[in-house]
Write a protein that holds these residues in place. Structure first.
Motif, PDB file in Angstrom:
ATOM      1  N   LEU A 111      65.363  -4.386 -37.421  1.00  0.00           N
ATOM      2  CA  LEU A 111      64.038  -5.702 -36.531  1.00  0.00           C
ATOM      3  C   LEU A 111      64.942  -5.762 -35.719  1.00  0.00           C
ATOM      4  O   LEU A 111      65.445  -6.785 -35.370  1.00  0.00           O
ATOM      5  N   SER A 112      64.366  -6.135 -34.261  1.00  0.00           N
ATOM      6  CA  SER A 112      65.376  -6.137 -33.125  1.00  0.00           C
ATOM      7  C   SER A 112      64.997  -7.231 -31.835  1.00  0.00           C
ATOM      8  O   SER A 112      62.750  -7.650 -32.169  1.00  0.00           O
ATOM      9  N   GLY A 113      65.482  -7.763 -30.511  1.00  0.00           N
ATOM     10  CA  GLY A 113      65.379  -9.127 -30.421  1.00  0.00           C
ATOM     11  C   GLY A 113      64.688  -8.525 -28.576  1.00  0.00           C
ATOM     12  O   GLY A 113      64.926  -7.129 -28.473  1.00  0.00           O
ATOM     13  N   ARG A 114      64.437  -9.328 -28.191  1.00  0.00           N
ATOM     14  CA  ARG A 114      64.743  -8.793 -26.600  1.00  0.00           C
ATOM     15  C   ARG A 114      65.310  -9.783 -25.706  1.00  0.00           C
ATOM     16  O   ARG A 114      66.325 -10.089 -26.864  1.00  0.00           O
ATOM     17  N   GLY A 115      65.594  -9.279 -24.340  1.00  0.00           N
ATOM     18  CA  GLY A 115      66.912  -9.967 -24.100  1.00  0.00           C
ATOM     19  C   GLY A 115      67.532 -11.492 -24.049  1.00  0.00           C
ATOM     20  O   GLY A 115      65.714 -12.011 -23.595  1.00  0.00           O
ATOM     21  N   GLY A 117      68.800 -14.785 -22.687  1.00  0.00           N
ATOM     22  CA  GLY A 117      70.386 -15.506 -21.326  1.00  0.00           C
ATOM     23  C   GLY A 117      70.126 -14.320 -20.340  1.00  0.00           C
ATOM     24  O   GLY A 117      69.819 -13.150 -20.061  1.00  0.00           O
ATOM     25  N   HIS A 118      71.503 -13.735 -20.079  1.00  0.00           N
ATOM     26  CA  HIS A 118      72.457 -12.274 -19.390  1.00  0.00           C
ATOM     27  C   HIS A 118      72.697 -11.360 -20.100  1.00  0.00           C
ATOM     28  O   HIS A 118      72.721  -9.974 -19.794  1.00  0.00           O
ATOM     29  N   THR A 119      72.623 -11.405 -21.155  1.00  0.00           N
ATOM     30  CA  THR A 119      72.985  -9.823 -21.792  1.00  0.00           C
ATOM     31  C   THR A 119      70.818  -9.617 -22.685  1.00  0.00           C
ATOM     32  O   THR A 119      70.053 -10.089 -22.421  1.00  0.00           O
ATOM     33  N   GLY A 120      71.050  -7.786 -22.194  1.00  0.00           N
ATOM     34  CA  GLY A 120      70.039  -7.189 -22.690  1.00  0.00           C
ATOM     35  C   GLY A 120      69.387  -7.172 -24.024  1.00  0.00           C
ATOM     36  O   GLY A 120      69.981  -7.710 -25.085  1.00  0.00           O
ATOM     37  N   GLY A 121      68.046  -6.642 -24.219  1.00  0.00           N
ATOM     38  CA  GLY A 121      67.435  -6.853 -25.289  1.00  0.00           C
ATOM     39  C   GLY A 121      67.407  -5.345 -26.240  1.00  0.00           C
ATOM     40  O   GLY A 121      66.597  -4.550 -24.949  1.00  0.00           O
ATOM     41  N   THR A 122      67.492  -5.147 -27.577  1.00  0.00           N
ATOM     42  CA  THR A 122      67.149  -3.409 -27.612  1.00  0.00           C
ATOM     43  C   THR A 122      65.680  -3.211 -27.283  1.00  0.00           C
ATOM     44  O   THR A 122      65.384  -2.080 -26.900  1.00  0.00           O
ATOM     45  N   LEU A 123      64.792  -4.307 -27.661  1.00  0.00           N
ATOM     46  CA  LEU A 123      63.907  -4.631 -27.198  1.00  0.00           C
ATOM     47  C   LEU A 123      63.016  -3.047 -25.854  1.00  0.00           C
ATOM     48  O   LEU A 123      62.576  -2.818 -25.620  1.00  0.00           O
ATOM     49  N   ASP A 124      63.645  -4.538 -25.357  1.00  0.00           N
ATOM     50  CA  ASP A 124      63.619  -4.240 -23.424  1.00  0.00           C
ATOM     51  C   ASP A 124      63.598  -2.802 -23.581  1.00  0.00           C
ATOM     52  O   ASP A 124      63.622  -2.232 -22.490  1.00  0.00           O
ATOM     53  N   LYS A 125      64.763  -2.588 -23.929  1.00  0.00           N
ATOM     54  CA  LYS A 125      65.944  -1.226 -23.634  1.00  0.00           C
ATOM     55  C   LYS A 125      64.583  -0.108 -23.987  1.00  0.00           C
ATOM     56  O   LYS A 125      63.654   0.723 -23.111  1.00  0.00           O
ATOM     57  N   LEU A 126      63.864   0.069 -25.128  1.00  0.00           N
ATOM     58  CA  LEU A 126      63.579   1.083 -25.850  1.00  0.00           C
ATOM     59  C   LEU A 126      61.691   1.371 -24.815  1.00  0.00           C
ATOM     60  O   LEU A 126      60.740   1.667 -24.915  1.00  0.00           O
ATOM     61  N   GLU A 127      61.225  -0.067 -24.231  1.00  0.00           N
ATOM     62  CA  GLU A 127      60.026   0.147 -24.107  1.00  0.00           C
ATOM     63  C   GLU A 127      60.126   1.330 -22.062  1.00  0.00           C
ATOM     64  O   GLU A 127      59.281   1.160 -22.036  1.00  0.00           O
ATOM     65  N   SER A 128      61.043   1.131 -22.605  1.00  0.00           N
ATOM     66  CA  SER A 128      61.404   2.267 -21.200  1.00  0.00           C
ATOM     67  C   SER A 128      61.114   3.243 -21.203  1.00  0.00           C
ATOM     68  O   SER A 128      60.681   4.243 -20.262  1.00  0.00           O
ATOM     69  N   ILE A 129      60.512   3.418 -22.370  1.00  0.00           N
ATOM     70  CA  ILE A 129      60.474   4.842 -22.834  1.00  0.00           C
ATOM     71  C   ILE A 129      58.766   5.072 -22.894  1.00  0.00           C
ATOM     72  O   ILE A 129      58.469   3.980 -23.640  1.00  0.00           O
ATOM     73  N   PRO A 130      58.535   6.154 -22.514  1.00  0.00           N
ATOM     74  CA  PRO A 130      57.217   5.811 -22.147  1.00  0.00           C
ATOM     75  C   PRO A 130      55.970   6.156 -23.555  1.00  0.00           C
ATOM     76  O   PRO A 130      56.311   7.158 -23.999  1.00  0.00           O
ATOM     77  N   GLY A 131      55.548   5.134 -22.928  1.00  0.00           N
ATOM     78  CA  GLY A 131      54.121   4.820 -24.869  1.00  0.00           C
ATOM     79  C   GLY A 131      55.257   4.513 -26.259  1.00  0.00           C
ATOM     80  O   GLY A 131      54.733   4.443 -26.787  1.00  0.00           O
ATOM     81  N   TRP A 132      56.302   4.229 -26.580  1.00  0.00           N
ATOM     82  CA  TRP A 132      56.951   3.937 -27.215  1.00  0.00           C
ATOM     83  C   TRP A 132      56.297   1.973 -26.958  1.00  0.00           C
ATOM     84  O   TRP A 132      56.149   1.254 -26.346  1.00  0.00           O
TER      85      TRP A 132
END
Ligand code: URA
Length: 427
Positions: A111-115, A117-132
């Motif tokens: 269960l992961s989070g979003r970005g 501050g200056h650090t990235g978030g796992t969910l923001d990253k995976l949401e760049s995959i179309p449809g995910w």
């Protein structure tokens, strides 16, 4: 007993300890909306400045767990293992790690989070995959875990709702870098999630929230103590975050690099840390004989990745978004890269659109920074050092300001001592 937010804020502002009753009340009242965001922001700042005793942190964490439901994975046939990073720049490790550990026999409820501050978030990253899709019901989480072995998703609304509100508030009020607030945020989610074992990746260095090994050690010990007290087998690795992990910082850029790792390639530091954390997770889950290096090499981790992305509506074969505009930063001199600062690169990626300035902001999938060299690499004057990516080119100037002192290049032949990726283990 009657309580009010102002007295709780004043107690911590003046350096006092909060009572158990004050903590239980303020967390509950904030979750219900009775304590306002601006009051909680003031309390967070008082905690950041004045700290908390261990028993206050334990109570604050317990109150955050009690703000919502607890999940139960006891129906799964495999042992559960999870990892959580305290947040870094280019820290895409969850992406290859979850399917890799699942390929070795554990169930990984990530269960992961979003970005933040200056650090990235796992969910923001995976949401760049179309449809995910990041949001799954509890039934879907169990079903993906059962069928695929790994799931990476947003914590449901019912899980530690106090953390959801606090996390978004801290991101935009300069109140992230606090040991009590980070420890309680991470551990409330992980304990409520119900994992049997947990490996913590506690980052140290300019790009981490903990800048010194001493602070990182204190954070790690606090979290290991909270986990152990709640019956979760918890281990922490202190790992270097003085320079970004891998060669990318930014959402889609990091997904691409993670897929390279799953395909058996990728940057050496990302592979090394993925394997080190996988071994700890498998050990903690009671699977010490599994061989994660083999699962990366033989494609079984990639198989789980593809099934995991598809199970959440994503297309593992779809092209990832690319930025509309790029700007190349070149090496100012010839020599050896002696320092490439993780914090500066994280801030630049964030300013390019990879992170948020306000909690309701969207992120740009394709924004971020690509590195063409790492500390220890030889460069020639004028050769590309970084490529900045964004869809909104008016952001370049602000991002370049963050990079003004990001890189030191030492003269030819200067001695360079690489920092190890894993610095210390705390159990
Ligand atoms: N990760 C979290 O979940 N919470 C924090 O406060 C920092 C990193």
């Amino acid at each position: 007993m009657a309580m009010d937010a102002v007295s709780v804020i004043r107690a911590k502002r003046d350096g006092g300890e909060l009572s158990a009753a004050q903590i239980d009340w303020v967390i509950d009242a904030y979750t219900r909306g009775e304590v306002a965001d601006y009051q909680m922001a003031a309390l967070n700042m008082a905690i950041l400045l004045n700290g908390m005793e261990r028993h206050e942190i334990a109570r604050w964490t317990a109150a955050m767990i009690a703000s919502g439901e607890r999940m139960n994975f006891s129906t799964l046939s495999r042992p559960t293992a999870d990892k959580h990073s305290t947040g870094g720049v280019g820290d895409k490790i969850t992406l290859p790690l979850a399917p890799l550990v699942a390929a070795c026999g554990a169930a990984v409820p990530q269960l992961s989070g979003r970005g933040l501050g200056h650090t990235g978030g796992t969910l923001d990253k995976l949401e760049s995959i179309p449809g995910w899709r990041a949001r799954l019901s509890n039934e879907e989480v169990l079903s993906v875990l059962d069928g695929v072995g790994a799931v990476i998703c947003a914590a449901g609304d019912g899980l530690a709702p106090a953390d959801k509100k606090l996390y978004a508030l801290r991101d935009v009020t300069g109140t992230v870098e606090s040991i009590p607030l980070i420890a309680s945020s991470i551990m409330s989610k992980k304990i409520a999630e119900g994992t049997g074992s947990l490996v913590l990746d506690v980052k140290v260095g300019s790009g981490a929230f903990m800048k010194t090994v001493e602070d990182a050690r204190e954070l790690a010990r606090t979290m290991v103590g909270l986990g152990t007290d709640h019956g979760v087998k918890t281990v922490a690795l202190l790992t270097d975050m003085s320079t970004p992990l891998g060669l990318t910082a930014g959402n889609a850029l990091e997904v691409r690099e993670s897929v390279e790792v799953l395909a058996g390639g990728g940057p050496a530091d990302v592979v090394e840390l993925t394997l080190a954390l996988a071994r700890e997770m498998l050990d903690a889950a009671g699977l010490p004989d599994a061989d994660p290096a083999k699962a990366l090499a033989d494609g079984s981790a990639m198989d789980v990745w593809r099934r995991m992305i598809s199970a959440q509506g994503g297309d593992p074969d779809a092209a990832l978004p690319t930025s509309r505009e790029q700007h190349v930063v070149t090496a100012a001199a010839s020599g050896v890269v002696a320092r490439l600062d993780a914090y500066d690169i994280g801030v630049a990626a964030w300013r390019l659109g990879a992170g948020r300035a306000r909690k309701e902001d969207p992120v740009q999938a394709a924004a971020g920074v690509e590195l063409h060299a790492k500390p220890g690499d030889r460069v020639e004057q004028g050769q590309p050092l970084l490529t900045l990516h964004t869809d909104t080119p008016d952001r370049f100037e602000y991002a370049l300001e963050a990079l003004a002192n990001a890189c030191d290049i030492a003269a030819q032949g200067a001695e360079f001592n690489p920092t190890p990726v894993v610095l210390e283990r705390i159990a």
